[in-house]
Design a protein around this motif. Sequence first.
Motif, mmCIF file in Angstrom:
data_model
loop_
_atom_site.group_PDB
_atom_site.id
_atom_site.type_symbol
_atom_site.label_atom_id
_atom_site.label_comp_id
_atom_site.label_asym_id
_atom_site.label_seq_id
_atom_site.Cartn_x
_atom_site.Cartn_y
_atom_site.Cartn_z
ATOM 1 N N THR A 15 0.859 -1.185 0.000
ATOM 2 C CA THR A 15 0.000 0.000 0.000
ATOM 3 C C THR A 15 0.892 1.230 0.000
ATOM 4 O OG1 THR A 15 -1.723 -1.161 1.233
ATOM 5 C CG2 THR A 15 -1.822 1.254 1.226
ATOM 6 N N VAL A 16 0.669 2.110 -0.985
ATOM 7 C CA VAL A 16 1.430 3.354 -1.094
ATOM 8 C C VAL A 16 0.427 4.491 -0.959
ATOM 9 C CG1 VAL A 16 2.939 4.741 -2.550
ATOM 10 C CG2 VAL A 16 3.108 2.243 -2.617
ATOM 11 N N ASN A 17 0.583 5.317 0.080
ATOM 12 C CA ASN A 17 -0.345 6.413 0.317
ATOM 13 C C ASN A 17 0.006 7.674 -0.464
ATOM 14 O OD1 ASN A 17 -2.180 5.139 2.081
ATOM 15 N ND2 ASN A 17 -0.628 5.224 3.693
ATOM 16 N N GLY A 18 0.931 7.591 -1.352
ATOM 17 C CA GLY A 18 1.305 8.683 -2.250
ATOM 18 C C GLY A 18 1.360 8.143 -3.658
ATOM 19 N N SER A 19 2.448 8.416 -4.346
ATOM 20 C CA SER A 19 2.634 7.943 -5.715
ATOM 21 C C SER A 19 3.703 6.862 -5.765
ATOM 22 C CB SER A 19 3.040 9.103 -6.624
ATOM 23 O OG SER A 19 2.000 10.038 -6.710
ATOM 24 N N LEU A 20 3.634 6.010 -6.773
ATOM 25 C CA LEU A 20 4.610 4.959 -7.026
ATOM 26 C C LEU A 20 5.277 5.260 -8.358
ATOM 27 C CD1 LEU A 20 5.946 2.165 -6.516
ATOM 28 C CD2 LEU A 20 3.961 1.141 -7.637
ATOM 29 N N ASN A 21 6.605 5.427 -8.331
ATOM 30 C CA ASN A 21 7.364 5.730 -9.533
ATOM 31 C C ASN A 21 8.485 4.705 -9.662
ATOM 32 O OD1 ASN A 21 8.396 6.955 -11.801
ATOM 33 N ND2 ASN A 21 9.520 8.514 -10.660
ATOM 34 N N GLN A 22 8.339 3.810 -10.627
ATOM 35 C CA GLN A 22 9.361 2.788 -10.851
ATOM 36 C C GLN A 22 10.027 3.073 -12.187
ATOM 37 O OE1 GLN A 22 8.279 -1.011 -12.272
ATOM 38 N NE2 GLN A 22 9.781 -2.081 -11.036
ATOM 39 N N VAL A 23 11.292 3.472 -12.158
ATOM 40 C CA VAL A 23 12.021 3.806 -13.379
ATOM 41 C C VAL A 23 13.019 2.716 -13.761
ATOM 42 C CG1 VAL A 23 11.726 6.293 -13.153
ATOM 43 C CG2 VAL A 23 13.680 5.186 -12.070
ATOM 44 N N GLY A 25 14.599 -1.537 -12.357
ATOM 45 C CA GLY A 25 14.565 -2.582 -11.356
ATOM 46 C C GLY A 25 13.383 -3.510 -11.538
ATOM 47 N N SER A 26 13.056 -4.236 -10.457
ATOM 48 C CA SER A 26 12.001 -5.234 -10.502
ATOM 49 C C SER A 26 11.190 -5.182 -9.222
ATOM 50 C CB SER A 26 12.635 -6.623 -10.675
ATOM 51 O OG SER A 26 11.655 -7.621 -10.638
ATOM 52 N N THR A 27 9.864 -5.221 -9.351
ATOM 53 C CA THR A 27 8.958 -5.224 -8.208
ATOM 54 C C THR A 27 8.050 -6.436 -8.300
ATOM 55 O OG1 THR A 27 8.951 -2.810 -8.130
ATOM 56 C CG2 THR A 27 7.179 -3.932 -6.960
ATOM 57 N N SER A 28 7.954 -7.185 -7.212
ATOM 58 C CA SER A 28 7.075 -8.353 -7.173
ATOM 59 C C SER A 28 6.261 -8.298 -5.889
ATOM 60 C CB SER A 28 7.895 -9.639 -7.225
ATOM 61 O OG SER A 28 7.047 -10.759 -7.127
ATOM 62 N N VAL A 29 4.929 -8.248 -6.030
ATOM 63 C CA VAL A 29 4.015 -8.194 -4.894
ATOM 64 C C VAL A 29 3.093 -9.400 -4.993
ATOM 65 C CG1 VAL A 29 2.241 -6.857 -3.701
ATOM 66 C CG2 VAL A 29 4.124 -5.679 -4.874
ATOM 67 N N ALA A 30 3.170 -10.308 -4.026
ATOM 68 C CA ALA A 30 2.349 -11.517 -4.066
ATOM 69 C C ALA A 30 0.878 -11.205 -3.806
ATOM 70 C CB ALA A 30 2.851 -12.534 -3.053
ATOM 71 N N GLY A 31 0.626 -10.201 -2.980
ATOM 72 C CA GLY A 31 -0.745 -9.826 -2.649
ATOM 73 C C GLY A 31 -1.240 -8.701 -3.524
ATOM 74 N N ASN A 32 -2.081 -7.851 -2.945
ATOM 75 C CA ASN A 32 -2.660 -6.736 -3.673
ATOM 76 C C ASN A 32 -1.768 -5.505 -3.590
ATOM 77 O OD1 ASN A 32 -4.915 -8.345 -4.153
ATOM 78 N ND2 ASN A 32 -5.899 -7.680 -2.262
ATOM 79 N N THR A 33 -1.781 -4.707 -4.659
ATOM 80 C CA THR A 33 -1.066 -3.440 -4.675
ATOM 81 C C THR A 33 -2.100 -2.321 -4.740
ATOM 82 O OG1 THR A 33 0.823 -4.413 -5.830
ATOM 83 C CG2 THR A 33 0.625 -2.011 -5.895
ATOM 84 N N THR A 34 -2.049 -1.410 -3.773
ATOM 85 C CA THR A 34 -2.945 -0.254 -3.749
ATOM 86 C C THR A 34 -2.099 1.006 -3.698
ATOM 87 O OG1 THR A 34 -4.601 -1.539 -2.540
ATOM 88 C CG2 THR A 34 -4.849 0.868 -2.514
ATOM 89 N N VAL A 35 -2.296 1.883 -4.689
ATOM 90 C CA VAL A 35 -1.578 3.152 -4.740
ATOM 91 C C VAL A 35 -2.628 4.254 -4.708
ATOM 92 C CG1 VAL A 35 0.043 4.594 -6.022
ATOM 93 C CG2 VAL A 35 0.280 2.101 -6.070
ATOM 94 N N VAL A 36 -2.617 5.066 -3.650
ATOM 95 C CA VAL A 36 -3.594 6.131 -3.498
ATOM 96 C C VAL A 36 -3.372 7.224 -4.545
ATOM 97 C CG1 VAL A 36 -4.495 7.885 -1.914
ATOM 98 C CG2 VAL A 36 -3.871 5.623 -1.055
ATOM 99 N N GLY A 37 -2.133 7.469 -4.916
ATOM 100 C CA GLY A 37 -1.801 8.481 -5.919
ATOM 101 C C GLY A 37 -1.635 7.865 -7.291
ATOM 102 N N ASP A 38 -0.699 8.400 -8.048
ATOM 103 C CA ASP A 38 -0.444 7.952 -9.413
ATOM 104 C C ASP A 38 0.662 6.906 -9.443
ATOM 105 O OD1 ASP A 38 -2.314 9.813 -10.186
ATOM 106 O OD2 ASP A 38 -0.844 11.333 -10.727
ATOM 107 N N THR A 39 0.643 6.065 -10.487
ATOM 108 C CA THR A 39 1.624 5.003 -10.648
ATOM 109 C C THR A 39 2.306 5.153 -12.002
ATOM 110 O OG1 THR A 39 0.263 3.508 -9.323
ATOM 111 C CG2 THR A 39 1.973 2.498 -10.678
ATOM 112 N N SER A 40 3.642 5.079 -12.015
ATOM 113 C CA SER A 40 4.412 5.134 -13.242
ATOM 114 C C SER A 40 5.373 3.954 -13.236
ATOM 115 C CB SER A 40 5.183 6.448 -13.333
ATOM 116 O OG SER A 40 5.975 6.461 -14.499
ATOM 117 N N VAL A 41 5.336 3.132 -14.298
ATOM 118 C CA VAL A 41 6.121 1.896 -14.341
ATOM 119 C C VAL A 41 6.916 1.836 -15.646
ATOM 120 C CG1 VAL A 41 5.993 -0.626 -14.371
ATOM 121 C CG2 VAL A 41 4.411 0.671 -12.954
#
Length: 181
Positions: A15-23, A25-41
């Motif tokens: 859970t990200v209560n702001g924004s998620l910016n991935q420029v 690398g690698s991200t792996s989330v087994a459960g749910n991903t919740t981003v309150v703000g904007d997401t950039s991948v």
Amino acid sequence: LTQSNGTLTTNGSLTVNGSLNQVGGSTSVAGNTTVVGDTSVSGNTTSGNLTTTNMNVSGGNTTVVGNSTTSGNLTITGGNTTVSGNTTSGNLTIAGGNTTMAGNTTVGNLTVAGGNVTSQGDVTVGNLTQSNGTLTANSNLTVNGSYNQTNGTAFVNGTLSTVDYTQADGTTTAGALSVAN
């Protein structure tokens, strides 16, 4: 949350209560991903269910094992994006890359300006604009407003239903066509 390189792995939810910016690398989330703000991948991302406000995918491999819900705009300009569940978005713009949606897709407005998009389930949109790229709907495509095609290729293996259809150029092939106007 900003990730520019490296690996982020969680066996639970993210859970990200702001924004998620991935420029990178690698991200792996087994459960749910919740981003309150904007997401950039632009790196490689895998998630269970994904919920965000606005999302931009510009590269890498993005995989959502569950459902993808974007309350605002979902923009895909590159990379490979796969959603195994249902896709819901206010507006969906595909301008590049390869996008595969295995479940049903419901969006306010769909714009296909490039790339390849394939849906295995039913697709329901408010309005559809296609200026380039390839749209493949292996089930039914319902456009509750207007479908405006100026270029590109559309394959609908089921029924293409729309209120208003305008084709200036491009190719559309449908199992059946239903146009109200």
